[in-house]
Enzyme design. Structure first.
Site, PDB file in Angstrom:
ATOM      1  CD  GLU A  46      -2.793   1.242   2.525  1.00 12.67           C
ATOM      2  OE1 GLU A  46      -3.927   1.835   2.246  1.00 12.67           O
ATOM      3  OE2 GLU A  46      -2.870   0.158   3.240  1.00 12.67           O
ATOM      4  CB  CYS A 249      -7.090   2.881   4.410  1.00  8.98           C
ATOM      5  SG  CYS A 249      -7.353   1.820   5.859  1.00  8.98           S
ATOM      6  CG  ASN A 380      -8.997  -2.282   2.849  1.00 11.12           C
ATOM      7  OD1 ASN A 380      -8.394  -3.365   3.270  1.00 11.12           O
ATOM      8  ND2 ASN A 380      -8.989  -1.411   3.597  1.00 11.12           N
ATOM      9  CD  GLU A 381      -8.742  -2.602   7.761  1.00 16.84           C
ATOM     10  OE1 GLU A 381      -8.907  -1.461   8.055  1.00 16.84           O
ATOM     11  OE2 GLU A 381      -7.865  -3.190   8.454  1.00 16.84           O
TER      12      GLU A 381
END
Length: 685
Positions: A46, A249, A380-381
């Protein structure tokens, strides 16, 4: 007297070791428990901690297109009309043609009137400076536009004291009034981690500049405008089975307008529209207002890199939801089509033949052959019914058109609790291919949870992907977290539980991957860098030892003729065989501060070699860390030991991680272990 004292000390040591309980392990090399997925051990990349811009992406110029929120961020104007840091002249300005060029509207506008060298120029500070190497060639390039032909650019690299350590003169030649690309190459005369770039202007007329760029030539595979070679080499050395990208994120964005959109990351560099990086002010105490994503490292570069190093790509795409920590903004279900279409188009871009729209574009960008994408993450999450409602739409559409694509769904932000339980149950009912579990916790949690997957349902179609994990020596997001031996050793112990349950867990990746010592937001990180150097942490070596000693099948390994070693007497273990090389590979972790005599009995292996190759990662100080610029104190050490028949004698050092490889006779193995299902099929992924 000294001889007698030494003899006494040695006698006491031998007595102490002989008095200790000798532990025993029994390995049944022909008793396959589960198949190890070829993708078992991978990496997660990331753009955090300056991982891409200022890191893996080798561009040295920050804000090269003047598109940051503050157009001249990273730049300084040099002329006689600068007073107290302010430019009171109009010789240099930023023009904006936003109505004409939505992706790259700004450019530098320079008025020259018999301008002499050193009287008007600009300086770029780079990403916390520019790392420059003596005798290395650097490629300067720029987009320019002019109607006269006597403008001259004096290019200089300077050290912090202003000393020139590399220079060139570039004269733009074309005067057609349209944007042209030009450049020049030159060598550096000194090594400097904190250099800057000066451009001095000379001549008369009007000159426009954009995409001002400087690259080293020692990039990965020598590609122009490419990637930092030492960083790529360190991840290639790990031989990762997959790489999850581009986040994290940043895929979600603080709001949907700032989400990662893969289509904006391909094509000509000057047409890639940058956005602010979500991590620019996300972590308290670590603000980075100059942290943007230029997408010079885009999806085409990602796919090419993973092909280079033999890792399967695992792209994560936005599901129509921004980060629920930040805005919790979400597209309505009626407006989800653009997000879904991005996913379908990405598969076509990666796998479609050259007659398709996106396959044709891939070919036009230099890669006619498909990338053979097999996996795709949706979200994502993300968590809750809002997420699963959207995931169901993606699952139905993708499986209908591309049934072979394995889908990864999120289990949220925690490894337990109400949010996790809802997602774990719901995603399994949906038969999602992979459930992505994330956990950042203490070393005690990792040691206590080495048996986490022992009780997971073996019959479930859904497999586990541990997409983000790392021991936190302080609390999560704390700047006091460390990459010390305590953390790495706890991770080594925990991973025996993942390996032992390879029929349940089929992928795992530590997070985050890179951290710049002058520009990090999150600690700990697997690999640390500065502008010139790179440092592998003990955590990296743990991951590498698992990835390069993966094997093909898990085999039975019991402790004291009873159960797997999952913390009894502070020991953790697992064993695999490699049917290709005909080797037995054993991993043992001793998390105690004591030497532990041990014996490994090998059964069902036929005739075995008279010696074993042993790799040890060990340090008596749990707080020990590797440091940038110094010889690492935590690095694997290899040795060979003799076997006694079918037994391996060991003295397990305090706080140690052992990998033992033993050559076996060639034996006929069953194609598939009983009770195991390989989600990628008999040939793996």
């Amino acid at each position: 007297m000294k001889v007698k004292l030494l003899t006494l000390l040695l006698s006491l040591q031998i007595f102490t070791l002989s008095a200790q309980k000798k532990v025993s392990f029994t390995i049944q090399a022909d008793q396959n428990i589960a198949r190890v997925s070829p993708t078992m051990w991978g990496l997660f990349f990331e753009d955090i901690n300056m991982g891409a811009d200022g890191g893996l992406y080798a561009e040295l110029v920050k804000n090269r297109s003047f598109e940051f929120a503050v157009p001249l961020m990273g730049w300084r104007i040099n002329n006689s009309k600068i007073i107290a840091g302010y430019n009171f002249g109009s010789d240099i300005s930023i023009l904006n043609q936003s109505e004409k060029e939505s992706t790259n509207p700004r450019y530098l506008h320079i008025k020259l009137n018999k301008t002499a060298k050193d009287s008007l120029g600009i300086t770029n500070e780079g990403f916390r400076g520019m790392g420059i190497k003596k005798d290395l060639q650097y490629d300067f390039s720029v987009l320019y536009r002019q109607k006269t032909s006597n403008a001259i650019l004096h290019i200089e690299l300077v050290d912090p004291k202003g000393k020139v350590i590399g220079s060139a003169i570039y004269k733009p030649e074309k005067t057609v009034g349209m944007w042209q690309k030009g450049g020049i190459s030159f060598n550096a005369t000194a090594t400097e981690p904190k250099a800057k770039l000066n451009i001095w202007f000379e001549g008369s007329g009007i000159l426009d500049l954009d995409v001002v760029s400087l690259f080293p030539t020692d990039t990965w595979k020598g590609r122009k405008g490419g990637l930092r070679k030492d960083m790529v080499q360190l991840i290639a050395d790990m031989k990762p089975g997959f790489i999850r990208f581009p986040g994290g994120c940043i895929v979600e964005g603080r709001d949907l307008a700032q989400r990662y959109q893969w289509k904006k990351s391909i094509g000509p560099i000057e047409d890639r529209k940058l956005i602010v990086n979500r991590w620019n002010n996300e972590v308290a105490g670590r603000p980075a207002p100059d942290y943007f994503q230029t997408f010079g490292l885009g999806f085409m570069e990602y796919f090419q890199l993973f092909e280079d190093i033999g890792a399967e790509p695992l792209p994560i795409l936005n599901c129509g939801m921004a980060c629920q920590f930040n805005s919790a903004e979400a597209a309505t279900l009626e407006d989800i089509d653009p997000y879904l279409q991005d996913a379908l188009d990405l598969i076509e871009f990666a796998n479609g033949d050259t007659t398709t729209k996106w396959g044709k574009l891939r070919s036009h960008l230099g890669h006619p052959a498909p990338f053979n994408l097999k996996m795709l993450g949706i979200g994502n999450e993300n968590w809750g019914p809002d997420y699963t409602d959207r995931l169901k739409i993606f699952q139905a559409a993708i499986k209908e058109k591309y049934p072979y694509i394995k889908l990864v769904g999120s289990s949220g932000i925690m490894p337990s609790g109400e949010l996790f339980d809802y997602l774990n149950i719901t995603l399994r009912k949906m038969n999602i291919d992979f459930i992505d579990e994330h956990y950042y916790s203490s070393s005690k949690w990792f040691l206590d949870n080495a048996k986490r997957y022992d009780s997971y349902d073996r019959k479930s179609i859904s497999k586990v992907f541990v997409g983000e994990y790392a021991v936190q020596t302080d609390k999560t997001t704390s700047p006091d977290n460390k990459n010390n031996w305590r953390a790495a050793l706890s991770e080594a112990a925990y991973l025996t539980g993942l390996e032992r349950n390879a029929d349940v867990v089929q992928m795992a990746s530590y997070a985050p991957l890179f951290g710049h010592i002058d520009g990090w937001q999150w600690k700990p990180d697997l690999i640390w860098i500065d502008n010139l150097q790179i440092m592998a942490t003990p955590n990296y070596y743990v991951q590498k030892l698992y990835a390069t000693n993966k094997g093909t099948d898990v085999v039975s390994m019991v402790y004291q003729d009873n159960l797997p070693a999952t913390g009894q007497d502070s020991l953790y273990s697992s064993a695999v065989v490699d049917k290709v090389t005909h080797e037995l590979i054993v991993k043992i972790v001793n998390v105690s501060g004591n030497v532990q005599p041990a014996s490994l009995a090998i059964k069902g292996a036929g005739k075995i070699s008279s010696h074993a190759n042993v790799t040890i990662l060990q340090n008596g100080n749990l707080e020990a860390e590797n440091s940038m610029g110094t010889k690492p104190i935590l690095i694997p050490v290899e040795q060979s030991i003799s076997l006694k028949g079918n037994k391996i004698p060991l003295l397990l050092k305090p706080y140690s991680f052992y990998v033992i490889r033993v050559q076996m006779s060639k034996r006929k193995h069953s194609d598939k272990p009983s009770g195991s299902e390989d989600i990628f099929g008999t040939d793996g992924i």
